[in-house]
Design a protein around this motif. Structure first.
Motif, mmCIF file in Angstrom:
data_model
loop_
_atom_site.group_PDB
_atom_site.id
_atom_site.type_symbol
_atom_site.label_atom_id
_atom_site.label_comp_id
_atom_site.label_asym_id
_atom_site.label_seq_id
_atom_site.Cartn_x
_atom_site.Cartn_y
_atom_site.Cartn_z
ATOM 1 N N ASN A 2 13.256 4.159 -9.076
ATOM 2 C CA ASN A 2 12.785 4.539 -10.404
ATOM 3 C C ASN A 2 12.261 5.964 -10.430
ATOM 4 O OD1 ASN A 2 9.935 4.432 -12.173
ATOM 5 N ND2 ASN A 2 11.768 3.783 -13.235
ATOM 6 N N PRO B 57 6.531 13.168 -14.592
ATOM 7 C CA PRO B 57 5.763 12.769 -15.781
ATOM 8 C C PRO B 57 6.240 11.412 -16.285
ATOM 9 C CG PRO B 57 7.228 14.608 -16.265
ATOM 10 C CD PRO B 57 7.301 14.378 -14.799
ATOM 11 N N GLY B 58 5.256 10.614 -16.636
ATOM 12 C CA GLY B 58 5.590 9.319 -17.201
ATOM 13 C C GLY B 58 5.751 8.218 -16.182
ATOM 14 N N LEU B 59 5.625 8.567 -14.902
ATOM 15 C CA LEU B 59 5.857 7.569 -13.855
ATOM 16 C C LEU B 59 4.909 6.388 -13.988
ATOM 17 C CD1 LEU B 59 7.479 6.927 -11.283
ATOM 18 C CD2 LEU B 59 5.715 8.070 -9.982
ATOM 19 N N LEU B 60 3.655 6.693 -14.322
ATOM 20 C CA LEU B 60 2.669 5.623 -14.390
ATOM 21 C C LEU B 60 2.394 5.175 -15.823
ATOM 22 C CD1 LEU B 60 0.222 6.971 -11.673
ATOM 23 C CD2 LEU B 60 1.749 5.032 -11.488
ATOM 24 N N SER B 61 3.222 5.604 -16.769
ATOM 25 C CA SER B 61 2.984 5.208 -18.158
ATOM 26 C C SER B 61 3.266 3.720 -18.318
ATOM 27 C CB SER B 61 3.894 6.005 -19.093
ATOM 28 O OG SER B 61 5.239 5.658 -18.817
ATOM 29 N N PRO B 62 2.626 3.070 -19.282
ATOM 30 C CA PRO B 62 2.837 1.635 -19.491
ATOM 31 C C PRO B 62 4.314 1.323 -19.717
ATOM 32 C CG PRO B 62 1.018 2.402 -20.834
ATOM 33 C CD PRO B 62 1.611 3.605 -20.199
ATOM 34 N N GLY C 245 0.832 -1.204 0.000
ATOM 35 C CA GLY C 245 0.000 0.000 0.000
ATOM 36 C C GLY C 245 0.869 1.258 0.000
ATOM 37 N N PRO D 250 2.221 13.191 -10.077
ATOM 38 C CA PRO D 250 2.108 14.548 -10.627
ATOM 39 C C PRO D 250 3.486 15.194 -10.833
ATOM 40 C CG PRO D 250 0.649 14.279 -8.756
ATOM 41 C CD PRO D 250 1.494 13.065 -8.816
ATOM 42 N N LEU E 18 13.847 9.067 -12.582
ATOM 43 C CA LEU E 18 13.084 9.795 -13.607
ATOM 44 C C LEU E 18 13.080 11.286 -13.366
ATOM 45 C CD1 LEU E 18 9.972 7.596 -14.366
ATOM 46 C CD2 LEU E 18 11.870 8.167 -15.859
ATOM 47 N N GLY F 140 2.169 1.889 -3.380
ATOM 48 C CA GLY F 140 1.122 2.431 -4.226
ATOM 49 C C GLY F 140 0.877 3.906 -3.931
ATOM 50 N N VAL F 141 0.786 4.221 -2.636
ATOM 51 C CA VAL F 141 0.553 5.615 -2.249
ATOM 52 C C VAL F 141 1.709 6.490 -2.727
ATOM 53 C CG1 VAL F 141 0.436 7.149 -0.255
ATOM 54 C CG2 VAL F 141 -0.911 5.061 -0.290
ATOM 55 N N LEU G 123 1.401 7.126 -6.453
ATOM 56 C CA LEU G 123 0.358 8.106 -6.745
ATOM 57 C C LEU G 123 0.793 9.506 -6.333
ATOM 58 C CD1 LEU G 123 -2.808 6.117 -5.690
ATOM 59 C CD2 LEU G 123 -1.900 6.514 -7.974
ATOM 60 N N ASN H 107 6.941 2.886 -18.533
ATOM 61 C CA ASN H 107 7.700 2.898 -17.290
ATOM 62 C C ASN H 107 7.326 1.728 -16.388
ATOM 63 O OD1 ASN H 107 9.668 4.121 -15.588
ATOM 64 N ND2 ASN H 107 7.999 4.730 -14.238
ATOM 65 N N LEU H 108 6.043 1.391 -16.381
ATOM 66 C CA LEU H 108 5.638 0.262 -15.542
ATOM 67 C C LEU H 108 6.316 -1.015 -16.029
ATOM 68 C CD1 LEU H 108 1.890 1.133 -14.953
ATOM 69 C CD2 LEU H 108 3.786 1.366 -13.379
#
Lengths: 333, 504, 325
Positions: free
Chosen positions: C284, C32-37, C18, C29, C288, C21-22, C25, C39-40
């Motif tokens: 990561n 940029p790109g942290l949650l892009s496919p 958790g 903001p 970035l 994840g927090v 999230l 980067n994942l």
């Protein structure tokens, strides 16, 4: 249980929402990622500055990444560049093999990638390599030394300091040395081939040993100028460090063209060095990148012929010699 | 002229941990120059009370007066400064420092400013020597504490208490880790202190000791004061009755002594050089055999040697019908033997594991559902439930609780239970009731009796002669690694057994 | 009631997940790109090997030992696999057998190294720190010697695809983690391992084969190293004698954050896996942002320190929650 599942649901749904907002955004200004192994030596530091200047003059913002000699990190850094949505990548590969997946990743993402100063391994990938013509440069430098030897007359015992044989550049430099000495066996005899693996201590130790076995060595070529401090130290220990004009002057040639080499040429201890035209290479790298972006044809390998700087031409060539510029900067401080 | 105020006066003391109230309105008086004994079962609140007096815990209600003045220490250092010295059950010395350093750690005599001045080593040593003499120790003050015996360490602690001129000395189970000889020295010292008018509070499970040395005795039960009375008003039975709340008929189970003939254990000439030699023993089914001796006689070593934990060089061990060669715990367990070790903290408890895990750990194979070793939670839970009833584990104990949070008695019950679940034909027990209150002791004796009645053979090692006399059918005495005497029938002669163990 | 479930949430392994994840999230903001496919996918590439290594290390840590040689083991396995599978090798070059033989050889190497470690610690009685420290130097030297410090390339496509093709690595690693977790928490072998780590003397008394259990932990760690080597080598498309050399701290940090005690006897595979995810996510995100290497190291250290402090707090909470008055 309740709280845990609530937490995970919250995380997952929020994550899904952000997924869309988090897709690679392009910033307004085009960016280029530059990835080097290190900035610790003058050559790389100077190269980086040259690239940055060139890129900025074309309107690019530059993102820097240094991998500190770790190939794994370099791969991660390039992948991170892609995530950050760069428009181009210029990389000095840590090793020719492990750069391949990085190049492939850039190809997959449609981002042009240029290899600076070191070529990658063969493979199914698209890149432009800008590299010095190490063979020709080494050959020409050694040729100058041979000419000096011929003019001065007498017999010569030669030694070469060889670089890390995993580096294609080092191999080519050795070949250039051999080529220049072809046909000179009557007055030049190669008595020592010292492996250094691009390491100062190994270079020094190797040269000291060679000098003890062959105290009459009077002709030395180093595959890279960054080993010059070791060479001068070893020669001084044997009382063989004399400038041109002195009866026991040891003919000394190198390659790269750094500030040390430039200074030694000025002072007469060194006879010649092959200069990698760093500014040319930087300019060509950026040009190649632009051509790739515009999808114009460009050769896969761009050679920097470089030039030899020596006693007789150093004034006119100083301007193009990166080592000379660094030297001047150091003097000014 | 009014009488001098008592050394300590507690009135209406209440203490809770969260929602649980552990002391209810306790009143206690320690008259000047007297020794007050404090007894009660585990969980009765004795340690809590002592910790309150020692400054480790605050109270929720009530008042304490030390020599007539309000006493509300903010911490152990504060308590010490007020003149209350706490001799802990777990010795509180720094093993790697010398006696003198331990004495004066927070208050070295020095030359020059307090923090930067040079320690006056000579003065330190002299003053330490003084106090060591008072407790009858002749050691060099520079002796490293780690080299002392438990008894000597305890005396050092007492000397330290004296060196700070304690108005009240609190003793928490002082004899637990002492030999009889060291305990005797302690009692001599206490007698001396009593003669000097030192006020003391003495907590112990050993009711005989308490009756011997204390002027007054107070009994706590479930956080309430049952009664505080003069020594003459009490005897052992009355004390136990007050502690437990009911009359205990007999501590020991009644035994049906019809002997069975099958031999469950036969030991011939067992030898482990340096530990024991030429030991011969036998135990029959349904029999309880006791092994008595002083500390160092080799009894625990014999049990461990039989069980295969430690190496033996010669000798034979037969369990049931067969000879067991190359004994290992695993092999002995397969033959139906169980060993309860002497020190459960050292090699009995899996401290941070649950009660469940500690119950089942010797028998996991029985809960495994298949050959991959997957443990069936239902089978294990069922077994645990049955076990906790069998050993009469306190109902307040939760099965997923960490075992280190249980009282000593409950811990021991779990460890015994872990072996009983295997239905062993031979039980080797090493000091099964060490550090356990009277109520739990009775339950454990009962369990042992039940096992014997069911046909198991039991071999019990104990340092308490009364325990063996009450429990066993046969007693064996060991001294210096040898079996020196055997007493095959009841009634037992206490003096004779003692003499055998001490002199031979 | 809320307090009880809050403390249960805090104590559960999922707390770390958790937290990761927090953190993601929260940072999204700013990065940029942290949650892009893309980067994942990159994250998964780094996290999966680390999760496997953290699992192996947890098993060893639980016995009260440590395996400092694990990263050198990764390098050695990589090199051995590379030598067998490379196109430059005469024997199996180009053959369809090259990859399976290479992979098996890597696993066997990992297991063998683990066995030697385990024997030295369990039978030889040498402290784990010493044995594995020496192992770290020896194995690394061996790997460098075998390759004369040059990486080996030209590996079979099928092998490289392990890292390149989406989901293959996950399909390999996830079952391993699940099985590992279940074995540790639900089987007799796992109970033995926990017990040996808590109190080896008591374990011996109840008939647990202490030496064998400790040895198996080290062998398992060795196999985990080999598995990680497979993933990392496929990713780099070349076998390198210095593969994974900087990962040791990350591995131990992942285990500790996941709740494994350095003193032994406590830890879960699930916790270690989540700890690995947290470490990777933090690294990561900092990379970035474009901070220099030094700043990344400092920030990462601070975050891991915070997580470790949180774990200490959790332990105290656990002690209080389980204790009775």
């Amino acid at each position: 249980m309740t709280l845990r599942s609530f937490l995970s649901t919250a995380v997952l749904s929020a994550g899904a929402l952000f997924m869309f907002s988090g897709c690679s955004p392009k910033s307004d200004q085009p960016t280029v990622g530059v990835c080097f192994e290190t900035l610790q030596t003058e050559y790389w530091a100077e190269s980086f500055d040259a690239l940055r200047t060139e890129l900025e003059s074309h309107g690019f913002a530059v993102i820097e990444a240094i991998s500190d000699g770790d190939a794994n990190r370099q791969l991660s850094q390039i992948k991170n560049f892609l995530v950050r949505g760069v428009d181009g990548i210029i990389v000095a590969p840590k090793d020719r093999q492990s750069i391949v997946p990085a190049i492939k990743a850039a190809n997959d993402a449609g981002v042009p990638i240029v290899c600076y100063n070191r070529p990658p391994a063969e493979g199914d990938h698209q890149t432009v390599t800008v590299v010095a013509d190490n063979f020709a440069l080494a050959r020409d430098t050694v040729a100058y030394l041979v000419e000096q030897a011929r003019q001065k007359g007498g017999k010569y015992r030669a030694a070469i300091l060889i670089g890390d044989l995993g580096d294609e550049n080092a191999v080519n430099r050795r070949e250039g040395f051999n080529a220049a000495l072809a046909g000179t066996e009557d007055f030049i005899e190669v008595v020592a081939r010292i492996p250094t693996e691009w390491n100062q201590e190994k270079a020094r130790a190797g040269l000291v040993n060679a000098l003890q076995t062959h105290p009459d060595i009077n002709f030395i070529f180093t595959s890279s100028d960054f080993l010059l401090p070791s060479i001068s130290s070893a020669l001084q220990a044997q009382n063989k460090w004399h400038p041109h004009g002195h009866a026991d002057h040891v003919l000394l040639g190198g390659l790269d063209g750094d500030a040390t080499a430039y200074q030694l040429i000025l002072e007469g201890y060194m006879d010649a060095t092959g200069v990698q035209d760093l500014y040319f290479e930087a300019e060509q790298s950026v040009q190649a990148l632009l051509k790739l972006q515009r999808e114009e044809p460009v050769e896969a390998r761009i050679l920097d012929p470089g030039f030899v700087i020596h006693r007789d031409n150093h004034e006119e060539m100083a301007g193009r010699t990166w080592g000379a510029r660094v030297f001047a900067r150091n003097q000014a401080q | 002229m009014t009488a001098p105020p008592p050394a300590l006066s507690l009135q209406g003391i209440c203490k809770s941990f969260g929602k649980v109230q552990v002391l209810h309105d306790v009143d206690l008086t320690l008259p000047l120059g007297q020794t007050l004994g404090l007894v009660g079962e585990n969980g009765a609140g004795k340690s809590t009370l002592l910790n309150i007096l020692g400054g480790n815990l605050p109270i929720n209600a009530g008042t304490i007066a030390l020599g007539g003045l309000d006493y509300a220490p903010t911490g152990p250092a504060d308590a010490e400064r007020a003149g209350v010295a706490f001799i802990h059950q777990e010795l509180n010395l720094f093993e790697n420092l010398s006696i003198a350093e331990n004495f004066f750690l927070t208050r070295f005599p020095h030359r020059g400013p307090r923090v930067w001045g040079v320690i006056d080593r000579h003065e330190t040593r002299e003053r330490t020597r003084e106090f060591l003499q008072r407790v009858g120790l002749a050691h060099d003050p520079d002796t490293v504490v780690g080299e002392l015996s438990s008894g000597e360490k305890q005396l050092v602690e007492i000397a330290k208490a004296l060196s700070v001129s304690a108005r009240v000395i609190l003793f928490d189970e002082p004899t637990t880790s002492l030999t009889r000889h060291e305990a005797a020295r302690l009692f001599d010292l206490i007698a001396e202190l009593q003669a000097q008018g030192q006020a003391m509070i003495y907590i112990s499970h050993d009711l005989d000791d308490v009756l011997k040395i204390c002027d007054e005795i107070a009994v706590l039960r479930d956080g309430h004061l049952v009664r505080q009375g003069a020594r003459d008003e009490w005897d052992a039975d009355l004390l136990v009755q007050a502690m437990v709340g009911r009359k205990i008929e007999s501590l020991f189970p009644s035994r049906d002594l019809t002997a069975r003939s099958e031999v469950v254990l036969e030991v011939e000439g067992l030898t482990a050089p340096g530990r024991f030699e030429g030991v011969n023993l036998s135990v029959q089914a349904g029999e309880i055999v006791g092994m008595f001796g002083l500390v160092g006689a080799g009894r625990s070593e014999v049990l461990r040697g039989i069980f295969g934990l430690d190496e033996t060089t010669t000798g034979r061990v037969r369990v049931g019908e067969g000879l067991v060669a190359h004994r290992t715990p695993r092999r002995m367990m397969e033959r139906g033997v169980a060993l309860l070790t002497e020190d459960r903290k050292r090699d009995g408890l899996f401290a941070i594991s649950s009660v469940s895990r500690n119950f089942g750990i010797a028998n996991l194979g029985a809960y495994a559902r298949n050959r991959l070793g997957w443990i069936s939670r239902e089978r294990q839970d069922r077994a645990v439930t049955r076990l906790r009833d069998a050993v009469q584990l306190d109902s307040s104990v939760r099965e997923n609780q960490m075992i280190r949070t249980l009282s000593g008695g409950n811990q021991q019950k779990v460890i015994i239970g872990r072996w009983l679940v295997r239905n062993p034909q031979l039980l080797l027990l090493d000091e099964p009731t060490r550090g356990i209150d009277v109520g739990a002791k009775q339950k454990i004796y009962q369990l042992i009796g039940e096992q014997a009645a069911a046909g198991s053979g039991v071999l019990v090692v104990s340092s308490e002669i009364e325990e063996l006399i009450g429990l066993c059918d046969r007693i064996v005495a060991m001294r210096s690694g040898r079996v020196v005497a055997e007493y095959p029938t009841r009634p037992f002669d206490r003096e004779e057994i003692l003499r055998a163990a001490i002199q031979g | 009631m809320v307090r009880a479930s809050l403390s249960r949430a805090l104590l559960s392994d999922y707390f770390i997940l958790g937290l990761a994840g927090v953190y993601l999230l929260g940072m999204a903001p700013a990065v940029p790109g942290l949650l892009s496919p893309l980067n994942l996918a990159n994250l998964a590439e780094i996290a999966l090997p680390l999760m496997v290594l953290a699992m192996g290390q947890t098993l060893v840590l639980m016995t009260g030992g440590i395996d400092l040689s694990t990263t050198s083991n990764v390098a050695l396995c990589s090199v051995i696999g590379g030598m067998i599978m490379s196109g430059a090798d005469e024997v199996l070059a180009g053959s369809a057998l090259a990859m399976p033989v290479g992979v098996l050889a890597m696993l066997a190497t990992g297991a063998l190294v683990g066995l030697i470690n385990g024997l030295s610690v369990a039978r030889g009685g040498i402290p784990a720190f010493m044995v594995t420290l020496i192992g770290m130097l020896l194995l690394s030297g061996l790997a460098v010697r075998l390759t004369r410090s040059l990486p080996i390339s030209d590996l079979p496509d099928a092998f490289v695809a392990i890292s390149g093709t989406a989901g293959v690595a996950l399909a390999v690693v996830l079952p391993v983690l699940v099985v590992g977790h279940l074995v540790l928490s639900r089987t007799v072998a796992g109970a033995w391992l926990q017990s040996v780590g808590q109190n080896a003397a008591a374990a011996r008394v109840v008939g647990i084969p202490v030496e064998r259990t400790v040895m198996l932990a080290y062998v398992a760690c060795g196999v985990c190293s080999a598995l990680a080597a497979i993933l990392l080598t496929a990713r780099l498309e070349s076998a390198s004698p210095v593969l994974g050399q900087r990962m040791l701290l990350d591995i131990v940090a992942a285990s500790i954050i996941g709740g494994t005690s350095l003193f032994g006897g406590r830890g879960t595979i699930r916790g270690a896996a989540f700890g690995a995810i947290l470490v990777c996510v933090v690294t990561n995100s900092l990379d970035l942002v474009g901070l220099t290497f030094a700043v990344v190291m400092l920030s990462k250290g601070a975050v891991i320190l915070a997580a470790a402090a949180l774990d200490a707090f959790r332990s105290r909470l656990l002690a209080k929650a389980e204790g009775s008055a």
